[in-house]
Enzyme design. Structure first.
Site, PDB file in Angstrom:
ATOM      1  N   GLU A 137      41.880  82.100 -32.687  1.00 40.68           N
ATOM      2  CA  GLU A 137      42.870  81.380 -33.511  1.00 40.68           C
ATOM      3  C   GLU A 137      42.595  81.526 -34.995  1.00 40.68           C
ATOM      4  O   GLU A 137      43.511  81.475 -35.803  1.00 40.68           O
ATOM      5  CB  GLU A 137      42.940  79.919 -33.071  1.00 40.68           C
ATOM      6  CG  GLU A 137      43.674  79.886 -31.753  1.00 40.68           C
ATOM      7  CD  GLU A 137      44.053  78.531 -31.240  1.00 40.68           C
ATOM      8  OE1 GLU A 137      43.659  77.520 -31.841  1.00 40.68           O
ATOM      9  OE2 GLU A 137      44.749  78.507 -30.213  1.00 40.68           O
TER      10      GLU A 137
ATOM     11  N   CYS B 258      41.923  83.596 -19.591  1.00 39.62           N
ATOM     12  CA  CYS B 258      42.363  82.728 -20.690  1.00 39.62           C
ATOM     13  C   CYS B 258      43.359  83.510 -21.530  1.00 39.62           C
ATOM     14  O   CYS B 258      43.189  84.719 -21.746  1.00 39.62           O
ATOM     15  CB  CYS B 258      41.159  82.324 -21.554  1.00 39.62           C
ATOM     16  SG  CYS B 258      41.614  81.405 -23.029  1.00 39.62           S
TER      17      CYS B 258
ATOM     18  N   ASP C 137      52.594  77.278 -22.850  1.00 36.33           N
ATOM     19  CA  ASP C 137      51.141  77.373 -23.012  1.00 36.33           C
ATOM     20  C   ASP C 137      50.693  76.174 -23.826  1.00 36.33           C
ATOM     21  O   ASP C 137      51.513  75.476 -24.433  1.00 36.33           O
ATOM     22  CB  ASP C 137      50.796  78.682 -23.757  1.00 36.33           C
ATOM     23  CG  ASP C 137      49.292  78.814 -23.990  1.00 36.33           C
ATOM     24  OD1 ASP C 137      48.523  78.487 -23.068  1.00 36.33           O
ATOM     25  OD2 ASP C 137      48.885  79.208 -25.105  1.00 36.33           O
ATOM     26  N   SER C 138      49.387  75.964 -23.852  1.00 30.51           N
ATOM     27  CA  SER C 138      48.841  74.877 -24.658  1.00 30.51           C
ATOM     28  C   SER C 138      49.059  75.130 -26.148  1.00 30.51           C
ATOM     29  O   SER C 138      48.992  74.209 -26.948  1.00 30.51           O
ATOM     30  CB  SER C 138      47.347  74.756 -24.383  1.00 30.51           C
ATOM     31  OG  SER C 138      46.732  76.007 -24.614  1.00 30.51           O
TER      32      SER C 138
ATOM     33  N   HIS D 121      43.853  83.725 -24.576  1.00 30.74           N
ATOM     34  CA  HIS D 121      43.412  84.319 -25.840  1.00 30.74           C
ATOM     35  C   HIS D 121      42.573  85.594 -25.673  1.00 30.74           C
ATOM     36  O   HIS D 121      42.445  86.383 -26.597  1.00 30.74           O
ATOM     37  CB  HIS D 121      42.569  83.305 -26.620  1.00 30.74           C
ATOM     38  CG  HIS D 121      43.346  82.147 -27.131  1.00 30.74           C
ATOM     39  ND1 HIS D 121      44.100  81.332 -26.318  1.00 30.74           N
ATOM     40  CD2 HIS D 121      43.474  81.645 -28.389  1.00 30.74           C
ATOM     41  CE1 HIS D 121      44.663  80.386 -27.054  1.00 30.74           C
ATOM     42  NE2 HIS D 121      44.302  80.552 -28.317  1.00 30.74           N
TER      43      HIS D 121
ATOM     44  N   CYS E 207      49.389  79.459 -19.529  1.00 30.42           N
ATOM     45  CA  CYS E 207      48.058  78.910 -19.810  1.00 30.42           C
ATOM     46  C   CYS E 207      47.202  78.920 -18.539  1.00 30.42           C
ATOM     47  O   CYS E 207      47.613  78.374 -17.509  1.00 30.42           O
ATOM     48  CB  CYS E 207      48.248  77.477 -20.304  1.00 30.42           C
ATOM     49  SG  CYS E 207      46.726  76.603 -20.629  1.00 30.42           S
TER      50      CYS E 207
HETATM   51  N1  DGL Z   1      45.703  78.449 -23.128  1.00 30.46           N
HETATM   52  C1  DGL Z   1      44.364  78.095 -22.731  1.00 30.46           C
HETATM   53  C2  DGL Z   1      43.991  78.895 -21.470  1.00 30.46           C
HETATM   54  O1  DGL Z   1      44.531  79.939 -21.194  1.00 30.46           O
HETATM   55  C3  DGL Z   1      43.361  78.354 -23.836  1.00 30.46           C
HETATM   56  C4  DGL Z   1      43.495  77.411 -25.001  1.00 30.46           C
HETATM   57  C5  DGL Z   1      43.270  75.967 -24.625  1.00 30.46           C
HETATM   58  O2  DGL Z   1      42.134  75.581 -24.313  1.00 30.46           O
HETATM   59  O3  DGL Z   1      44.234  75.219 -24.627  1.00 30.46           O
HETATM   60  O4  DGL Z   1      43.146  78.444 -20.739  1.00 30.46           O
END
Ligand code: DGL
Length: 262
Positions: free
Chosen positions: A148, A180, A6-7, A182, A69
């Protein structure tokens, strides 16, 4: 090992779902915390990062890759699949399939980062499965930083969620995809704002279900995966805040290991 990237640490929602659906499977996670967020970056940049992240996980022994992600799944899935010869899972398709199979009115909403919404991937995949479906999407860029920061129950978060969801509520959608990593952490607030009749689709659960079904069908691959209940969590930048958030997300003490990205 199942490799997940993931990011950042949002993808731990997918790790949590995988631990529930495939208990005991060894997991290796990479969170690109030094280069997060991906949701505000160009698709070229996200593709480059996704290829590097996959290479890292394979070098550590992953036999299956899960792109946790949504942003990377939206813009980089094809490049990753073209460049590596292992099963690659992304979070978009399982959520789309689940939404089509469970929606009564076929009136579906999607929330995600700017990059995910801009890619139009959810609309495209939903329309491919059912051209009659009505699809409405909304970028919610403030939700990632709020999660976050751990602001899961603050009145400010409530207000912002309400504002973002208003246009979808007006459209009377019956299904909402949390597009997403989060957003599953805000599921309760989102459900409350949308009303209990709206079916909320959590991509982390949808992808865990798909990986499980795939492994049940592909026994050779399943036999190759180690199952000693080991999990390693790599990140490209370690901070106290990440460690705190990660621990509270998985509800167990986790030790983040540092590795340089790129
Ligand atoms: N992991 C990203 C997503 O699911 C969210 C956080 C980011 O923007 O990197 O799109």
């Amino acid at each position: 090992m199942i490799g997940i990237f993931d990011s950042g640490i949002g993808g731990l929602t997918v790790v949590k779902a995988l631990m529930e659906y495939l208990p005991g499977y060894d997991i290796i996670y990479f969170g690109d915390t030094a280069r997060t967020p991906y949701g505000t970056k160009s698709s070229e940049t996200v593709k480059k990062y996704a290829l590097e992240n996959t290479e890292f996980l394979l070098s550590k022994g992953a036999k299956v890759i899960v792109i946790a992600c949504n942003t990377a799944s939206s813009v980089a899935m094809e490049s990753v699949a073209e460049n590596f010869d292992v099963p690659i899972f992304e979070v978009i398709t399982p959520a789309v399939e689940l939404s089509i199979n469970t929606s009564h009115k076929l009136c579906i909403g999607i929330i995600g980062t700017r990059a995910t919404v801009k890619s139009g991937i959810y609309e495209k995949k939903i329309k491919e499965l059912n051209p009659q479906a009505k699809v409405y999407s909304r970028a919610c860029p403030l939700l990632v930083p709020l999660v976050e920061e751990g602001w899961l129950k603050k009145p400010e978060t409530n207000m912002i969620v309400k504002k973002y969801l208003h246009p979808l509520k007006v459209r009377q959608i019956d299904t909402l995809i949390l597009g997403c990593t989060h957003y599953p952490l805000l599921k309760n607030i989102i459900q409350k704002k949308m009303g209990k009749k709206v079916n909320i689709i959590d991509s982390s659960i949808a992808v865990a279900n798909n990986v499980k079904a795939f492994l049940e069908k592909h026994k050779n691959l399943d036999n190759m995966l180690s199952k000693k209940g080991r999990c390693r969590f790599f990140v490209s930048d370690v901070t106290e805040q990440f460690e705190k958030t990660a621990t509270s997300m998985l509800k167990r003490k986790i030790n983040l290991e540092h590795v340089s990205s790129g």
